[in-house]
Design a protein around this motif. Structure first.
Motif, PDB file in Angstrom:
ATOM      1  N   THR A  33       0.829  -1.207   0.000  1.00 33.01           N
ATOM      2  CA  THR A  33       0.000   0.000   0.000  1.00 33.01           C
ATOM      3  C   THR A  33       0.864   1.258   0.000  1.00 33.01           C
ATOM      4  O   THR A  33       0.607   2.210  -0.741  1.00 33.01           O
ATOM      5  CB  THR A  33      -0.929   0.005   1.219  1.00 33.01           C
ATOM      6  N   ALA A  34       1.912   1.247   0.836  1.00 39.20           N
ATOM      7  CA  ALA A  34       2.799   2.405   0.929  1.00 39.20           C
ATOM      8  C   ALA A  34       3.551   2.639  -0.381  1.00 39.20           C
ATOM      9  O   ALA A  34       3.687   3.792  -0.838  1.00 39.20           O
ATOM     10  CB  ALA A  34       3.782   2.210   2.080  1.00 39.20           C
ATOM     11  N   ARG A  35       4.044   1.549  -1.017  1.00 34.05           N
ATOM     12  CA  ARG A  35       4.782   1.693  -2.280  1.00 34.05           C
ATOM     13  C   ARG A  35       3.871   2.240  -3.380  1.00 34.05           C
ATOM     14  O   ARG A  35       4.292   3.086  -4.179  1.00 34.05           O
ATOM     15  CB  ARG A  35       5.362   0.353  -2.703  1.00 34.05           C
ATOM     16  N   ILE A  36       2.639   1.742  -3.436  1.00 34.83           N
ATOM     17  CA  ILE A  36       1.696   2.215  -4.455  1.00 34.83           C
ATOM     18  C   ILE A  36       1.370   3.691  -4.214  1.00 34.83           C
ATOM     19  O   ILE A  36       1.325   4.496  -5.150  1.00 34.83           O
ATOM     20  CB  ILE A  36       0.398   1.389  -4.444  1.00 34.83           C
ATOM     21  N   LYS A  37       1.194   4.056  -2.947  1.00 39.03           N
ATOM     22  CA  LYS A  37       0.907   5.453  -2.622  1.00 39.03           C
ATOM     23  C   LYS A  37       2.063   6.357  -3.032  1.00 39.03           C
ATOM     24  O   LYS A  37       1.864   7.448  -3.580  1.00 39.03           O
ATOM     25  CB  LYS A  37       0.632   5.601  -1.127  1.00 39.03           C
ATOM     26  N   ASN A  38       3.296   5.907  -2.808  1.00 40.45           N
ATOM     27  CA  ASN A  38       4.471   6.689  -3.198  1.00 40.45           C
ATOM     28  C   ASN A  38       4.520   6.888  -4.712  1.00 40.45           C
ATOM     29  O   ASN A  38       4.850   7.976  -5.204  1.00 40.45           O
ATOM     30  CB  ASN A  38       5.751   5.998  -2.726  1.00 40.45           C
ATOM     31  N   LEU A  39       4.184   5.815  -5.447  1.00 43.70           N
ATOM     32  CA  LEU A  39       4.173   5.928  -6.909  1.00 43.70           C
ATOM     33  C   LEU A  39       3.100   6.912  -7.371  1.00 43.70           C
ATOM     34  O   LEU A  39       3.330   7.711  -8.290  1.00 43.70           O
ATOM     35  CB  LEU A  39       3.930   4.548  -7.540  1.00 43.70           C
ATOM     36  N   GLU A  42       4.373  10.326  -6.778  1.00 46.99           N
ATOM     37  CA  GLU A  42       5.458  10.684  -7.697  1.00 46.99           C
ATOM     38  C   GLU A  42       4.939  11.009  -9.084  1.00 46.99           C
ATOM     39  O   GLU A  42       5.409  11.942  -9.741  1.00 46.99           O
ATOM     40  CB  GLU A  42       6.476   9.559  -7.755  1.00 46.99           C
ATOM     41  N   PHE A  43       3.942  10.220  -9.569  1.00 46.43           N
ATOM     42  CA  PHE A  43       3.418  10.438 -10.911  1.00 46.43           C
ATOM     43  C   PHE A  43       2.236  11.406 -10.925  1.00 46.43           C
ATOM     44  O   PHE A  43       1.779  11.821 -11.992  1.00 46.43           O
ATOM     45  CB  PHE A  43       3.001   9.104 -11.535  1.00 46.43           C
ATOM     46  N   GLY A  44       1.721  11.742  -9.740  1.00 45.41           N
ATOM     47  CA  GLY A  44       0.618  12.679  -9.665  1.00 45.41           C
ATOM     48  C   GLY A  44      -0.658  12.154 -10.276  1.00 45.41           C
ATOM     49  O   GLY A  44      -1.429  12.903 -10.901  1.00 45.41           O
ATOM     50  N   ALA A  45      -0.893  10.866 -10.112  1.00 49.06           N
ATOM     51  CA  ALA A  45      -2.090  10.257 -10.701  1.00 49.06           C
ATOM     52  C   ALA A  45      -2.502   9.029  -9.891  1.00 49.06           C
ATOM     53  O   ALA A  45      -1.656   8.348  -9.309  1.00 49.06           O
ATOM     54  CB  ALA A  45      -1.834   9.855 -12.147  1.00 49.06           C
ATOM     55  N   GLU A  46      -3.805   8.772  -9.871  1.00 48.63           N
ATOM     56  CA  GLU A  46      -4.315   7.567  -9.222  1.00 48.63           C
ATOM     57  C   GLU A  46      -4.044   6.374 -10.127  1.00 48.63           C
ATOM     58  O   GLU A  46      -4.340   6.406 -11.325  1.00 48.63           O
ATOM     59  CB  GLU A  46      -5.815   7.708  -8.966  1.00 48.63           C
ATOM     60  N   LEU A  47      -3.459   5.300  -9.560  1.00 52.86           N
ATOM     61  CA  LEU A  47      -3.085   4.143 -10.349  1.00 52.86           C
ATOM     62  C   LEU A  47      -4.093   3.000 -10.255  1.00 52.86           C
ATOM     63  O   LEU A  47      -4.183   2.177 -11.171  1.00 52.86           O
ATOM     64  CB  LEU A  47      -1.703   3.643  -9.926  1.00 52.86           C
ATOM     65  N   GLU A  59      -6.631   4.365 -16.080  1.00 51.97           N
ATOM     66  CA  GLU A  59      -5.951   4.569 -17.360  1.00 51.97           C
ATOM     67  C   GLU A  59      -4.480   4.902 -17.136  1.00 51.97           C
ATOM     68  O   GLU A  59      -3.597   4.400 -17.850  1.00 51.97           O
ATOM     69  CB  GLU A  59      -6.642   5.691 -18.141  1.00 51.97           C
ATOM     70  N   ALA A  60      -4.213   5.737 -16.112  1.00 54.91           N
ATOM     71  CA  ALA A  60      -2.819   6.064 -15.787  1.00 54.91           C
ATOM     72  C   ALA A  60      -2.073   4.819 -15.317  1.00 54.91           C
ATOM     73  O   ALA A  60      -0.898   4.617 -15.647  1.00 54.91           O
ATOM     74  CB  ALA A  60      -2.775   7.149 -14.710  1.00 54.91           C
ATOM     75  N   GLY A  61      -2.756   3.974 -14.557  1.00 54.31           N
ATOM     76  CA  GLY A  61      -2.133   2.747 -14.075  1.00 54.31           C
ATOM     77  C   GLY A  61      -1.792   1.804 -15.206  1.00 54.31           C
ATOM     78  O   GLY A  61      -0.726   1.175 -15.199  1.00 54.31           O
ATOM     79  N   TYR A  62      -2.685   1.715 -16.182  1.00 53.71           N
ATOM     80  CA  TYR A  62      -2.410   0.849 -17.336  1.00 53.71           C
ATOM     81  C   TYR A  62      -1.198   1.351 -18.110  1.00 53.71           C
ATOM     82  O   TYR A  62      -0.356   0.567 -18.562  1.00 53.71           O
ATOM     83  CB  TYR A  62      -3.639   0.792 -18.254  1.00 53.71           C
ATOM     84  N   THR A  63      -1.089   2.671 -18.264  1.00 53.58           N
ATOM     85  CA  THR A  63       0.065   3.249 -18.955  1.00 53.58           C
ATOM     86  C   THR A  63       1.357   2.924 -18.217  1.00 53.58           C
ATOM     87  O   THR A  63       2.353   2.512 -18.819  1.00 53.58           O
ATOM     88  CB  THR A  63      -0.091   4.772 -19.081  1.00 53.58           C
ATOM     89  N   LEU A  64       1.323   3.078 -16.890  1.00 59.03           N
ATOM     90  CA  LEU A  64       2.530   2.779 -16.110  1.00 59.03           C
ATOM     91  C   LEU A  64       2.879   1.300 -16.193  1.00 59.03           C
ATOM     92  O   LEU A  64       4.070   0.936 -16.229  1.00 59.03           O
ATOM     93  CB  LEU A  64       2.335   3.182 -14.649  1.00 59.03           C
ATOM     94  N   LEU A  65       1.875   0.420 -16.265  1.00 60.17           N
ATOM     95  CA  LEU A  65       2.137  -1.013 -16.340  1.00 60.17           C
ATOM     96  C   LEU A  65       2.945  -1.351 -17.592  1.00 60.17           C
ATOM     97  O   LEU A  65       3.861  -2.180 -17.541  1.00 60.17           O
ATOM     98  CB  LEU A  65       0.817  -1.793 -16.340  1.00 60.17           C
ATOM     99  N   GLN A  66       2.627  -0.712 -18.710  1.00 60.23           N
ATOM    100  CA  GLN A  66       3.371  -0.981 -19.947  1.00 60.23           C
ATOM    101  C   GLN A  66       4.832  -0.566 -19.801  1.00 60.23           C
ATOM    102  O   GLN A  66       5.747  -1.280 -20.229  1.00 60.23           O
ATOM    103  CB  GLN A  66       2.736  -0.244 -21.132  1.00 60.23           C
ATOM    104  N   TYR A  67       5.053   0.573 -19.162  1.00 60.91           N
ATOM    105  CA  TYR A  67       6.433   1.017 -18.937  1.00 60.91           C
ATOM    106  C   TYR A  67       7.144   0.128 -17.921  1.00 60.91           C
ATOM    107  O   TYR A  67       8.346  -0.139 -18.052  1.00 60.91           O
ATOM    108  CB  TYR A  67       6.445   2.471 -18.483  1.00 60.91           C
ATOM    109  N   ALA A  68       6.420  -0.320 -16.900  1.00 65.79           N
ATOM    110  CA  ALA A  68       7.034  -1.186 -15.886  1.00 65.79           C
ATOM    111  C   ALA A  68       7.525  -2.487 -16.506  1.00 65.79           C
ATOM    112  O   ALA A  68       8.612  -2.975 -16.176  1.00 65.79           O
ATOM    113  CB  ALA A  68       6.027  -1.466 -14.772  1.00 65.79           C
ATOM    114  N   LYS A  69       6.729  -3.056 -17.408  1.00 69.65           N
ATOM    115  CA  LYS A  69       7.145  -4.289 -18.096  1.00 69.65           C
ATOM    116  C   LYS A  69       8.385  -4.038 -18.942  1.00 69.65           C
ATOM    117  O   LYS A  69       9.313  -4.848 -18.961  1.00 69.65           O
ATOM    118  CB  LYS A  69       6.001  -4.816 -18.962  1.00 69.65           C
ATOM    119  N   LYS A  70       8.387  -2.910 -19.631  1.00 70.89           N
ATOM    120  CA  LYS A  70       9.528  -2.588 -20.487  1.00 70.89           C
ATOM    121  C   LYS A  70      10.783  -2.345 -19.653  1.00 70.89           C
ATOM    122  O   LYS A  70      11.872  -2.832 -19.994  1.00 70.89           O
ATOM    123  CB  LYS A  70       9.206  -1.358 -21.327  1.00 70.89           C
ATOM    124  N   ILE A  71      10.633  -1.614 -18.557  1.00 66.43           N
ATOM    125  CA  ILE A  71      11.782  -1.341 -17.684  1.00 66.43           C
ATOM    126  C   ILE A  71      12.324  -2.627 -17.081  1.00 66.43           C
ATOM    127  O   ILE A  71      13.536  -2.849 -17.031  1.00 66.43           O
ATOM    128  CB  ILE A  71      11.374  -0.340 -16.576  1.00 66.43           C
TER     129      ILE A  71
END
Length: 286
Positions: A33-39, A42-47, A59-71
């Motif tokens: 919960t704390a890690r998700i809240k920090n993210l 940091e991104f200024g959006a609900e994930l 929608e913001a969470g889905y976008t971050l998921l694509q980048y997380a997989k790539k990273i």
């Protein structure tokens, strides 16, 4: 933010639960919960949004998921390349359709292993839609699939052409008589299989729209069922001739426009593919 934050986020997104994500990443729910809240800060959006007892991506969470997989994939490649800076090593995850698994994988492993003994190859067979999705989602590095494929973000190399044939029980009727059965019986893989789609297209070209499908999950199963007279099917001629020429089956040609299957090797259009993946792809580049 660090890479572990993204791993926790990806686990929560995949599992739909902070509790399950905690179990999968060997931590406690409060930390998730704390890690998700920090993210989110940091991104200024609900994930995530809570729906019933699950969490679902915004929608913001889905976008971050694509980048997380790539990273995550890039970090794995970087680790592999750095640890083998003076040689090519690491793991390549390759997907393939069932016939490629049976016919070509042993040859691929033998040839590639002789050139790059430090690279480990992992092969996974699945139907076409699953293979495409897994390449896009970074679960596979590349996949052997049947053409045509035209999907943004995916590159493709032509591997080979194969000729398809209809197969039936050797002691059964001729094809013309078989096709007059009502309903016609066919033996196929599940939905999403190239061979099933091609057989159904071929039957449709002959005006046959009614047929009863028996679904199996292996080439051996298809051969066994066809041999027993439980229906017809379609497979590459090379598979039949190399592995099943002594079985109680016979083959019939397919109309020219539907007889050829082109096998492609698809992979993501990444800026920095690993050295191991580059070596694998180079085998199929002209």
């Amino acid at each position: 933010m660090n890479s572990n934050d993204l791993k926790i986020f990806e686990a929560a997104a995949t599992l739909g639960s902070f509790t399950k994500a905690a179990e999968a990443t060997f931590t406690v729910q409060s930390n998730v919960t704390a890690r998700i809240k920090n993210l989110e800060e940091e991104f200024g959006a609900e994930l995530f949004k809570r729906v019933s007892r699950k969490v679902v991506l915004t929608e913001a969470g889905y976008t971050l998921l694509q980048y997380a997989k790539k990273i995550g994939s890039l970090l794995d490649d970087a680790k592999s390349d750095i640890q083998s800076v003076d040689k090519i090593g690491g793991t390549i995850r390759i997907g393939c359709i069932e016939t490629t698994m049976a016919l070509k994988v042993p040859e691929i492993i033998k040839t590639f292993a002789e050139l790059y003994p430090l690279v480990e190859l992992e092969f996974h067979s699945a139907v076409l839609p699953t293979l495409i999705r897994d390449v896009i989602d970074y679960k596979l590095d590349a996949a052997f699939v049947a053409a045509p494929i035209n999907i943004p973000g995916l590159e493709q190399l032509i591997v080979r052409d194969e000729q398809l044939v209809v197969i039936a029980a050797k002691d059964g009727d001729d094809l013309e008589t078989i096709l007059k059965q009502d309903p016609l019986k066919i033996v196929v893989f599940g939905q999403g299989c190239f061979f099933r789609a091609r057989l159904e297209t071929w039957l449709g070209s002959k005006g046959i729209l009614r047929y009863k499908s028996t679904i199996v999950n292996s080439i051996e199963g298809i051969i066994n069922f066809v041999e027993a007279g439980l229906g017809i099917s379609i497979l590459p001629a090379e598979v039949v001739n190399l592995y099943y020429q002594n079985r109680n089956i016979k083959t019939f040609p397919v109309s020219k426009e539907l007889a050829t299957m082109t096998t492609l090797l698809i992979y993501r259009n990444d800026d920095l593919p690993s050295k191991a993946l580059n070596a694998f792809l180079n085998q199929y580049k002209s």
